[in-house]
Design a protein around this motif. Structure first.
Motif, PDB file in Angstrom:
ATOM      1  N   GLU A 193       0.832  -1.201   0.000  1.00 48.07           N
ATOM      2  CA  GLU A 193       0.000   0.000   0.000  1.00 48.07           C
ATOM      3  C   GLU A 193       0.872   1.258   0.000  1.00 48.07           C
ATOM      4  OE1 GLU A 193      -2.898   2.155   3.185  1.00 48.07           O
ATOM      5  OE2 GLU A 193      -3.050  -0.022   2.986  1.00 48.07           O
ATOM      6  N   GLY A 194       0.651   2.141  -0.943  1.00 44.41           N
ATOM      7  CA  GLY A 194       1.376   3.402  -0.997  1.00 44.41           C
ATOM      8  C   GLY A 194       2.738   3.315  -1.659  1.00 44.41           C
ATOM      9  N   ARG A 195       3.084   2.196  -2.210  1.00 45.56           N
ATOM     10  CA  ARG A 195       4.384   2.060  -2.871  1.00 45.56           C
ATOM     11  C   ARG A 195       4.306   2.543  -4.309  1.00 45.56           C
ATOM     12  NH1 ARG A 195       7.926  -2.955  -1.396  1.00 45.56           N
ATOM     13  NH2 ARG A 195       9.148  -1.718  -2.797  1.00 45.56           N
ATOM     14  N   THR A 196       5.424   2.913  -4.859  1.00 47.17           N
ATOM     15  CA  THR A 196       5.492   3.344  -6.250  1.00 47.17           C
ATOM     16  C   THR A 196       5.272   2.122  -7.145  1.00 47.17           C
ATOM     17  OG1 THR A 196       7.107   5.018  -5.634  1.00 47.17           O
ATOM     18  CG2 THR A 196       6.930   4.475  -7.971  1.00 47.17           C
ATOM     19  N   PRO A 197       4.349   2.200  -8.097  1.00 52.98           N
ATOM     20  CA  PRO A 197       4.079   1.033  -8.944  1.00 52.98           C
ATOM     21  C   PRO A 197       5.239   0.752  -9.897  1.00 52.98           C
ATOM     22  CG  PRO A 197       2.838   2.917  -9.713  1.00 52.98           C
ATOM     23  CD  PRO A 197       3.499   3.333  -8.424  1.00 52.98           C
ATOM     24  N   ILE A 198       5.364  -0.478 -10.283  1.00 53.25           N
ATOM     25  CA  ILE A 198       6.389  -0.871 -11.247  1.00 53.25           C
ATOM     26  C   ILE A 198       5.906  -0.490 -12.646  1.00 53.25           C
ATOM     27  CG2 ILE A 198       7.558  -2.835 -12.296  1.00 53.25           C
ATOM     28  CD1 ILE A 198       7.350  -4.261  -9.624  1.00 53.25           C
ATOM     29  N   ARG A 199       6.783   0.138 -13.404  1.00 53.30           N
ATOM     30  CA  ARG A 199       6.422   0.517 -14.765  1.00 53.30           C
ATOM     31  C   ARG A 199       6.694  -0.651 -15.694  1.00 53.30           C
ATOM     32  NH1 ARG A 199       8.873   6.090 -16.492  1.00 53.30           N
ATOM     33  NH2 ARG A 199       7.529   5.604 -18.245  1.00 53.30           N
ATOM     34  N   GLU A 200       5.764  -0.916 -16.556  1.00 52.38           N
ATOM     35  CA  GLU A 200       5.937  -1.957 -17.554  1.00 52.38           C
ATOM     36  C   GLU A 200       6.342  -1.297 -18.867  1.00 52.38           C
ATOM     37  OE1 GLU A 200       2.721  -4.658 -17.935  1.00 52.38           O
ATOM     38  OE2 GLU A 200       2.540  -4.929 -15.776  1.00 52.38           O
ATOM     39  N   TYR A 201       7.464  -1.732 -19.392  1.00 51.21           N
ATOM     40  CA  TYR A 201       7.958  -1.173 -20.635  1.00 51.21           C
ATOM     41  C   TYR A 201       7.541  -2.059 -21.798  1.00 51.21           C
ATOM     42  CZ  TYR A 201      10.772   1.807 -17.675  1.00 51.21           C
ATOM     43  OH  TYR A 201      11.170   2.715 -16.739  1.00 51.21           O
ATOM     44  N   ARG A 202       7.241  -1.420 -22.911  1.00 47.88           N
ATOM     45  CA  ARG A 202       6.849  -2.149 -24.116  1.00 47.88           C
ATOM     46  C   ARG A 202       7.801  -1.797 -25.237  1.00 47.88           C
ATOM     47  NH1 ARG A 202       0.477  -2.760 -23.772  1.00 47.88           N
ATOM     48  NH2 ARG A 202       0.384  -2.714 -21.517  1.00 47.88           N
ATOM     49  N   VAL A 203       8.049  -2.752 -26.096  1.00 47.52           N
ATOM     50  CA  VAL A 203       8.929  -2.520 -27.240  1.00 47.52           C
ATOM     51  C   VAL A 203       8.134  -1.797 -28.318  1.00 47.52           C
ATOM     52  CG1 VAL A 203      10.347  -3.601 -29.003  1.00 47.52           C
ATOM     53  CG2 VAL A 203      10.268  -4.565 -26.704  1.00 47.52           C
ATOM     54  N   ARG A 204       8.636  -0.621 -28.685  1.00 46.17           N
ATOM     55  CA  ARG A 204       7.990   0.157 -29.734  1.00 46.17           C
ATOM     56  C   ARG A 204       8.655  -0.156 -31.065  1.00 46.17           C
ATOM     57  NH1 ARG A 204       8.719   5.782 -26.722  1.00 46.17           N
ATOM     58  NH2 ARG A 204      10.800   4.932 -26.894  1.00 46.17           N
ATOM     59  N   PRO A 205       8.030   0.214 -32.156  1.00 44.83           N
ATOM     60  CA  PRO A 205       8.647  -0.025 -33.469  1.00 44.83           C
ATOM     61  C   PRO A 205      10.033   0.611 -33.600  1.00 44.83           C
ATOM     62  CG  PRO A 205       6.340   0.507 -33.758  1.00 44.83           C
ATOM     63  CD  PRO A 205       6.655   0.713 -32.305  1.00 44.83           C
ATOM     64  N   SER A 206      10.231   1.774 -33.002  1.00 39.41           N
ATOM     65  CA  SER A 206      11.547   2.415 -33.090  1.00 39.41           C
ATOM     66  C   SER A 206      12.602   1.596 -32.342  1.00 39.41           C
ATOM     67  CB  SER A 206      11.488   3.842 -32.525  1.00 39.41           C
ATOM     68  OG  SER A 206      11.091   3.817 -31.167  1.00 39.41           O
ATOM     69  N   ASP A 207      12.222   0.960 -31.229  1.00 38.91           N
ATOM     70  CA  ASP A 207      13.148   0.094 -30.496  1.00 38.91           C
ATOM     71  C   ASP A 207      13.546  -1.105 -31.344  1.00 38.91           C
ATOM     72  OD1 ASP A 207      12.950   1.737 -28.214  1.00 38.91           O
ATOM     73  OD2 ASP A 207      11.184   0.635 -27.518  1.00 38.91           O
ATOM     74  N   ALA A 208      12.572  -1.683 -32.013  1.00 35.45           N
ATOM     75  CA  ALA A 208      12.842  -2.840 -32.866  1.00 35.45           C
ATOM     76  C   ALA A 208      13.745  -2.440 -34.033  1.00 35.45           C
ATOM     77  CB  ALA A 208      11.524  -3.427 -33.382  1.00 35.45           C
ATOM     78  N   ALA A 209      13.554  -1.237 -34.583  1.00 36.84           N
ATOM     79  CA  ALA A 209      14.391  -0.761 -35.683  1.00 36.84           C
ATOM     80  C   ALA A 209      15.836  -0.580 -35.233  1.00 36.84           C
ATOM     81  CB  ALA A 209      13.833   0.549 -36.244  1.00 36.84           C
ATOM     82  N   VAL A 210      16.025   0.003 -34.057  1.00 31.57           N
ATOM     83  CA  VAL A 210      17.380   0.197 -33.530  1.00 31.57           C
ATOM     84  C   VAL A 210      18.044  -1.152 -33.286  1.00 31.57           C
ATOM     85  CG1 VAL A 210      18.685   1.012 -31.516  1.00 31.57           C
ATOM     86  CG2 VAL A 210      16.938   2.464 -32.542  1.00 31.57           C
ATOM     87  N   LEU A 211      17.304  -2.103 -32.771  1.00 28.16           N
ATOM     88  CA  LEU A 211      17.844  -3.441 -32.533  1.00 28.16           C
ATOM     89  C   LEU A 211      18.253  -4.106 -33.852  1.00 28.16           C
ATOM     90  CD1 LEU A 211      18.451  -5.696 -30.526  1.00 28.16           C
ATOM     91  CD2 LEU A 211      16.101  -6.467 -30.822  1.00 28.16           C
ATOM     92  N   ALA A 212      17.415  -3.975 -34.867  1.00 29.60           N
ATOM     93  CA  ALA A 212      17.718  -4.587 -36.168  1.00 29.60           C
ATOM     94  C   ALA A 212      18.949  -3.958 -36.801  1.00 29.60           C
ATOM     95  CB  ALA A 212      16.510  -4.457 -37.095  1.00 29.60           C
ATOM     96  N   VAL A 213      19.061  -2.638 -36.741  1.00 32.31           N
ATOM     97  CA  VAL A 213      20.223  -1.953 -37.312  1.00 32.31           C
ATOM     98  C   VAL A 213      21.486  -2.333 -36.545  1.00 32.31           C
ATOM     99  CG1 VAL A 213      21.295   0.319 -37.653  1.00 32.31           C
ATOM    100  CG2 VAL A 213      18.903  -0.053 -38.296  1.00 32.31           C
ATOM    101  N   SER A 214      21.396  -2.392 -35.227  1.00 31.71           N
ATOM    102  CA  SER A 214      22.559  -2.768 -34.415  1.00 31.71           C
ATOM    103  C   SER A 214      23.006  -4.189 -34.723  1.00 31.71           C
ATOM    104  CB  SER A 214      22.224  -2.648 -32.923  1.00 31.71           C
ATOM    105  OG  SER A 214      21.891  -1.326 -32.598  1.00 31.71           O
ATOM    106  N   ALA A 215      22.062  -5.097 -34.871  1.00 29.70           N
ATOM    107  CA  ALA A 215      22.394  -6.489 -35.195  1.00 29.70           C
ATOM    108  C   ALA A 215      23.046  -6.570 -36.568  1.00 29.70           C
ATOM    109  CB  ALA A 215      21.148  -7.354 -35.130  1.00 29.70           C
ATOM    110  N   ALA A 216      22.526  -5.813 -37.529  1.00 35.45           N
ATOM    111  CA  ALA A 216      23.095  -5.818 -38.878  1.00 35.45           C
ATOM    112  C   ALA A 216      24.523  -5.268 -38.863  1.00 35.45           C
ATOM    113  CB  ALA A 216      22.222  -4.997 -39.822  1.00 35.45           C
ATOM    114  N   LEU A 217      24.764  -4.209 -38.105  1.00 35.06           N
ATOM    115  CA  LEU A 217      26.108  -3.642 -38.012  1.00 35.06           C
ATOM    116  C   LEU A 217      27.070  -4.613 -37.326  1.00 35.06           C
ATOM    117  CD1 LEU A 217      25.343   0.076 -37.075  1.00 35.06           C
ATOM    118  CD2 LEU A 217      26.260  -0.799 -39.239  1.00 35.06           C
TER     119      LEU A 217
END
Length: 64
Positions: A33-57
């Motif tokens: 009770e009263g604690r800061t909630p945990i934020r759930e992060y989601r992978v956005r298309p821009s995150d996936a693009a950066v991952l793909a470019v990094s893997a290709a490099l």
């Protein structure tokens, strides 16, 4: 002169456990009770693009 060796026994750990319980209770800890909630992060298309470019490099660098 050497420092004395401190051995933790069952009674000392039990005493620390009791002291912790008293301090938590005296401060009014209420658990979830009263604690800061945990934020759930989601992978956005821009995150996936950066991952793909990094893997290709990385693959390109390994092949050179």
């Amino acid at each position: 002169m050497t420092a004395p060796i401190v051995e933790l026994s069952e009674s000392s750990s039990s005493a620390r456990r009791g002291a912790l319980a008293v301090s938590v209770e005296s401060r009014g800890y209420k658990g979830e009770e009263g604690r800061t909630p945990i934020r759930e992060y989601r992978v956005r298309p821009s995150d996936a693009a950066v991952l793909a470019v990094s893997a290709a490099l990385l693959i390109a660098a390994l092949l050179v």
